[in-house]
Design an enzyme around this catalytic site. Structure first.
Site, PDB file in Angstrom:
ATOM      1  N   ASN A  93       0.791  -1.240   0.000  1.00 47.06           N
ATOM      2  CA  ASN A  93       0.000   0.000   0.000  1.00 47.06           C
ATOM      3  C   ASN A  93       0.825   1.295   0.000  1.00 47.06           C
ATOM      4  OD1 ASN A  93       0.708  -0.495   2.658  1.00 47.06           O
ATOM      5  ND2 ASN A  93      -1.204   0.286   3.499  1.00 47.06           N
ATOM      6  N   GLU A 105       5.524  -4.157  11.692  1.00 49.62           N
ATOM      7  CA  GLU A 105       4.418  -3.195  11.623  1.00 49.62           C
ATOM      8  C   GLU A 105       3.286  -3.935  10.922  1.00 49.62           C
ATOM      9  OE1 GLU A 105       7.109   0.723  10.673  1.00 49.62           O
ATOM     10  OE2 GLU A 105       6.106  -0.236   9.004  1.00 49.62           O
ATOM     11  N   CYS A 147      -3.059   1.005   6.860  1.00 51.47           N
ATOM     12  CA  CYS A 147      -3.038   0.301   8.150  1.00 51.47           C
ATOM     13  C   CYS A 147      -3.739   1.133   9.202  1.00 51.47           C
ATOM     14  CB  CYS A 147      -1.614  -0.009   8.575  1.00 51.47           C
ATOM     15  SG  CYS A 147      -0.568   1.431   8.737  1.00 51.47           S
TER      16      CYS A 147
HETATM   17  P1  NAP Z   1       1.265  -8.995   3.210  1.00 54.54           P
HETATM   18  O1  NAP Z   1       0.456  -9.846   2.345  1.00 54.54           O
HETATM   19  O2  NAP Z   1       1.545  -9.449   4.600  1.00 54.54           O
HETATM   20  O3  NAP Z   1       2.650  -8.730   2.429  1.00 54.54           O
HETATM   21  C1  NAP Z   1       3.629  -7.866   2.949  1.00 54.54           C
HETATM   22  C2  NAP Z   1       4.964  -8.215   2.348  1.00 54.54           C
HETATM   23  O4  NAP Z   1       5.341  -9.532   2.745  1.00 54.54           O
HETATM   24  C3  NAP Z   1       4.978  -8.222   0.825  1.00 54.54           C
HETATM   25  O5  NAP Z   1       6.202  -7.685   0.396  1.00 54.54           O
HETATM   26  C4  NAP Z   1       4.907  -9.708   0.503  1.00 54.54           C
HETATM   27  O6  NAP Z   1       5.451 -10.030  -0.760  1.00 54.54           O
HETATM   28  C5  NAP Z   1       5.768 -10.265   1.604  1.00 54.54           C
HETATM   29  N1  NAP Z   1       5.595 -11.681   1.891  1.00 54.54           N
HETATM   30  C6  NAP Z   1       4.578 -12.507   1.574  1.00 54.54           C
HETATM   31  N2  NAP Z   1       4.824 -13.750   2.043  1.00 54.54           N
HETATM   32  C7  NAP Z   1       6.016 -13.719   2.655  1.00 54.54           C
HETATM   33  C8  NAP Z   1       6.802 -14.665   3.360  1.00 54.54           C
HETATM   34  N3  NAP Z   1       6.427 -15.920   3.528  1.00 54.54           N
HETATM   35  N4  NAP Z   1       7.978 -14.264   3.866  1.00 54.54           N
HETATM   36  C9  NAP Z   1       8.397 -12.998   3.733  1.00 54.54           C
HETATM   37  N5  NAP Z   1       7.695 -12.039   3.089  1.00 54.54           N
HETATM   38  C10 NAP Z   1       6.512 -12.400   2.563  1.00 54.54           C
HETATM   39  O7  NAP Z   1       0.609  -7.535   3.356  1.00 54.54           O
HETATM   40  P2  NAP Z   1       0.033  -6.596   2.202  1.00 54.54           P
HETATM   41  O8  NAP Z   1      -1.242  -7.172   1.690  1.00 54.54           O
HETATM   42  O9  NAP Z   1       1.100  -6.242   1.244  1.00 54.54           O
HETATM   43  O10 NAP Z   1      -0.291  -5.261   3.040  1.00 54.54           O
HETATM   44  C11 NAP Z   1      -1.471  -5.068   3.739  1.00 54.54           C
HETATM   45  C12 NAP Z   1      -1.283  -5.318   5.219  1.00 54.54           C
HETATM   46  O11 NAP Z   1      -0.207  -4.529   5.701  1.00 54.54           O
HETATM   47  C13 NAP Z   1      -2.485  -4.895   6.030  1.00 54.54           C
HETATM   48  O12 NAP Z   1      -2.729  -5.865   7.012  1.00 54.54           O
HETATM   49  C14 NAP Z   1      -2.046  -3.580   6.672  1.00 54.54           C
HETATM   50  O13 NAP Z   1      -2.721  -3.262   7.864  1.00 54.54           O
HETATM   51  C15 NAP Z   1      -0.610  -3.855   6.888  1.00 54.54           C
HETATM   52  N6  NAP Z   1       0.154  -2.609   7.010  1.00 54.54           N
HETATM   53  C16 NAP Z   1       0.648  -2.280   8.248  1.00 54.54           C
HETATM   54  C17 NAP Z   1       1.320  -1.081   8.410  1.00 54.54           C
HETATM   55  C18 NAP Z   1       1.858  -0.682   9.746  1.00 54.54           C
HETATM   56  O14 NAP Z   1       2.696   0.215   9.779  1.00 54.54           O
HETATM   57  N7  NAP Z   1       1.431  -1.277  10.853  1.00 54.54           N
HETATM   58  C19 NAP Z   1       1.508  -0.230   7.316  1.00 54.54           C
HETATM   59  C20 NAP Z   1       0.994  -0.610   6.075  1.00 54.54           C
HETATM   60  C21 NAP Z   1       0.323  -1.810   5.935  1.00 54.54           C
HETATM   61  P3  NAP Z   1       4.486 -10.368  -2.011  1.00 54.54           P
HETATM   62  O15 NAP Z   1       3.791  -9.098  -2.344  1.00 54.54           O
HETATM   63  O16 NAP Z   1       5.438 -10.819  -3.050  1.00 54.54           O
HETATM   64  O17 NAP Z   1       3.547 -11.435  -1.541  1.00 54.54           O
END
Ligand code: NAP
Length: 525
Positions: free
Chosen positions: A198, A293, A327
């Protein structure tokens, strides 16, 4: 006289030009004529290792689907485990020299990268529009904010890493003044950075900036959606002239290379932002510092005395910006029953004015990132419908585009009361007491942020103290920034505290040197 005046004007022009522009014109021209051309082979983007742009030996690529057209927009390399090994080896070598590079020089390079990044806000912003359907204006804002973040890291690093501490032994019982302990902060080694889709650029640099200024090397695994924007951003660091191997960018699906990366013995720290994946990583990672995060279900508690126009404006901004894919989006409204009808009416009037459409047109609501994401959101909406929630607008979806939806009379037995939709749908739960609101907020597995709206500051502070979240905003929607503020989640929302200063500190460890003095042989009198 006229000739002299002309000379003066020319000199003034040259002086102004030299101070304002950071780079010579031919350099800018080269960049803009073939913007980032070395990173793309005409079909697939290359990955970055040892200061070079390379194709993976896998011969495979990963497609990046444009959320709006639902067609392949870009392709990136599907890197192999051997390539990860190579990157880690390079990162380890490069870090040793970098740690000995004077702090001011590290800061200088970061400032240079920030300036180049800002120069390229337009092409990088365009990638964000195409890869993650971010409204065009917000996409450019993300790049500029990232440049500012890098510069701030450089400045903050120079300030806080330039300081150490001196302790003397006789303050602890039983000790004479014979030991002087000098402490300073040293880097951890290789930092692995994994940002989410995002804010791929901003959340990547929020890890890169602190890691580099602190003397670490950095391996970036960008999200698949957002990978190309990240590669362009890394190219800006390349152009700034960082040493070879210090920064690398490995592309590929997280589900395929993620575990290999996060469990790699060459990694000394993981800074991850994303969803539940982070919980799984924290269980598998070895004994290294983790910065996590993760998701949130930020509650917005509205008391009877709140300024309802202010609340409605913040619910729109907090709940529907970037189609709710933040988030810190407001993810549940907990409003006192006595003012609920009035608030719902005010919010509905504003929802009706939101524009829905493609990101290129700067629409307020744009397609969500993927079809599976849209299906998940739809599942939450249908569950709420079956269990009796009131739909304030008609539910409408075309492909990945979901029209904004405010759901009234949501009850705790509905999934949407607890789960994070990450889309333009916002549930309202009507409450009869402040305790009920706090109870709902604290019963969540998440604890990222929350907000409370009231004119009574005493009540606001008491509610803030009672809410089990990393941050509480009073009379404003939750937000991550400004980027130097501490930012943290508790429970399943994260580990550690971010924000520029906290991230720099987290990516260092304390090193002590103790000077042991001999017991004086002469009289101290
Ligand atoms: P996600 O599905 O957890 O993916 C995040 C990152 O992890 C991506 O780069 C993804 O790569 C990678 N990833 C996937 N599987 C992995 C594995 N087994 N090992 C290591 N890395 C792996 O999250 P998202 O859909 O991109 O983002 C949305 C989420 O992020 C929401 O839950 C949101 O609340 C949270 N978020 C939190 C914050 C905060 O600061 N607290 C800020 C922004 C977003 P791929 O894309 O290649 O799968």
């Amino acid at each position: 006289m006229i000739v002299l005046q002309l000379w003066l004007i020319l000199l003034l022009y040259l002086y102004t030009y030299q101070t304002i522009t950071y780079y010579p014109t031919d350099f800018l021209h080269t960049l803009s004529s073939g913007v980032f051309s070395e990173i793309f082979d005409g079909e697939v983007y290359k990955y970055y290792v040892d200061g070079e742009w390379k194709k993976s030996s896998s011969g495979k690529s990963v497609a990046i689907i444009n959320p709006t057209t639902r067609k392949t927009q870009y392709k990136v390399q599907a890197c192999t485990q051997e390539e990860v090994n190579k990157v880690m080896e390079m990162a380890k070598e490069a870090q040793k020299l970098w740690a000995r590079t004077p702090l001011w020089k590290r800061a200088e390079l970061l400032h240079k990268a920030a300036a180049i990044l800002k120069e390229h806000k337009a092409p990088i912003g365009e990638c964000l529009v195409k890869e993650i359907a971010k409204p065009a204006k917000d996409a450019v804002t993300e790049v500029v904010r990232s440049g500012d973040l890098i510069s701030y890291c450089a400045e903050e690093g120079v300030r806080i890493l330039g300081e150490g501490k001196l302790l003397v032994s006789d303050s602890f019982p039983g000790n004479e003044r014979t030991k002087y302990c000098l402490t300073s902060k040293i880097p951890l080694g290789v930092v692995l950075a994994i940002p989410p889709f995002n804010y791929p650029v901003n959340l990547a640099v929020s890890k890169i900036g602190p890691a580099l200024i602190a003397g670490n090397s950095l391996v970036l695994k960008p999200p698949t959606q957002g990978a190309v924007a990240c590669l362009h951003m890394v190219h800006c660091f390349h152009l700034a002239g960082f040493p070879k191997g210090l920064i690398s960018c490995i592309t590929g699906k997280g589900s395929e290379i993620g575990d290999f990366l996060t469990m790699h013995p060459g990694v000394n720290c993981i800074s991850f932002t994303g969803g539940d994946t982070g919980v799984a990583i924290s269980k598998k990672a070895s004994m290294i510092p983790l910065q996590m995060e993760l998701g949130g279900k930020d509650a917005c508690i509205v008391l009877e005395d709140a300024d309802l126009d202010l609340v409605a404006a913040n619910i729109i901004k907090g709940g529907f910006s970037y189609s709710g894919q933040r988030c810190t989006a407001v993810k549940v409204v907990l409003v006192m029953e006595s003012v609920a009808d009035e608030l719902v009416a005010k919010v509905n009037a504003k929802v009706a004015k939101l524009t829905v459409g493609p990101p290129e047109e700067n629409s307020d609501i744009t397609p969500v990132v993927s079809e599976s994401s849209a299906n998940f959101i739809e599942g939450l909406i249908m569950d709420a419908k079956e269990k009796g929630a009131t739909f304030c607008q008609e539910y409408k979806r075309e492909g990945n585009l979901i029209w904004p939806l405010f759901l009234d009379h949501v009850r705790p037995d509905m999934r949407i009361a607890w789960e994070e939709p990450f889309g333009p749908v916002l549930p309202v739960i009507r409450i009869n007491s402040i305790e009920e609101g706090i109870h709902h907020c604290n019963a969540s597995n998440f604890g990222l942020q929350g907000c409370v709206f009231t004119k009574d500051i005493n009540k606001a502070i008491l509610i803030s103290d009672a809410m089990e979240t990393g941050t509480v905003q009073i009379n404003s929607a939750p937000a991550r920034g400004p980027d130097h503020f501490p930012f943290q989640g508790i429970k399943d929302s994260g580990i550690g505290s971010q924000g520029i200063t906290n991230s720099i500190n987290m990516m260092t460890k304390i090193k002590s040197t103790v000077i042991n003095l001999p017991t004086p042989s002469y009289s101290m009198g």
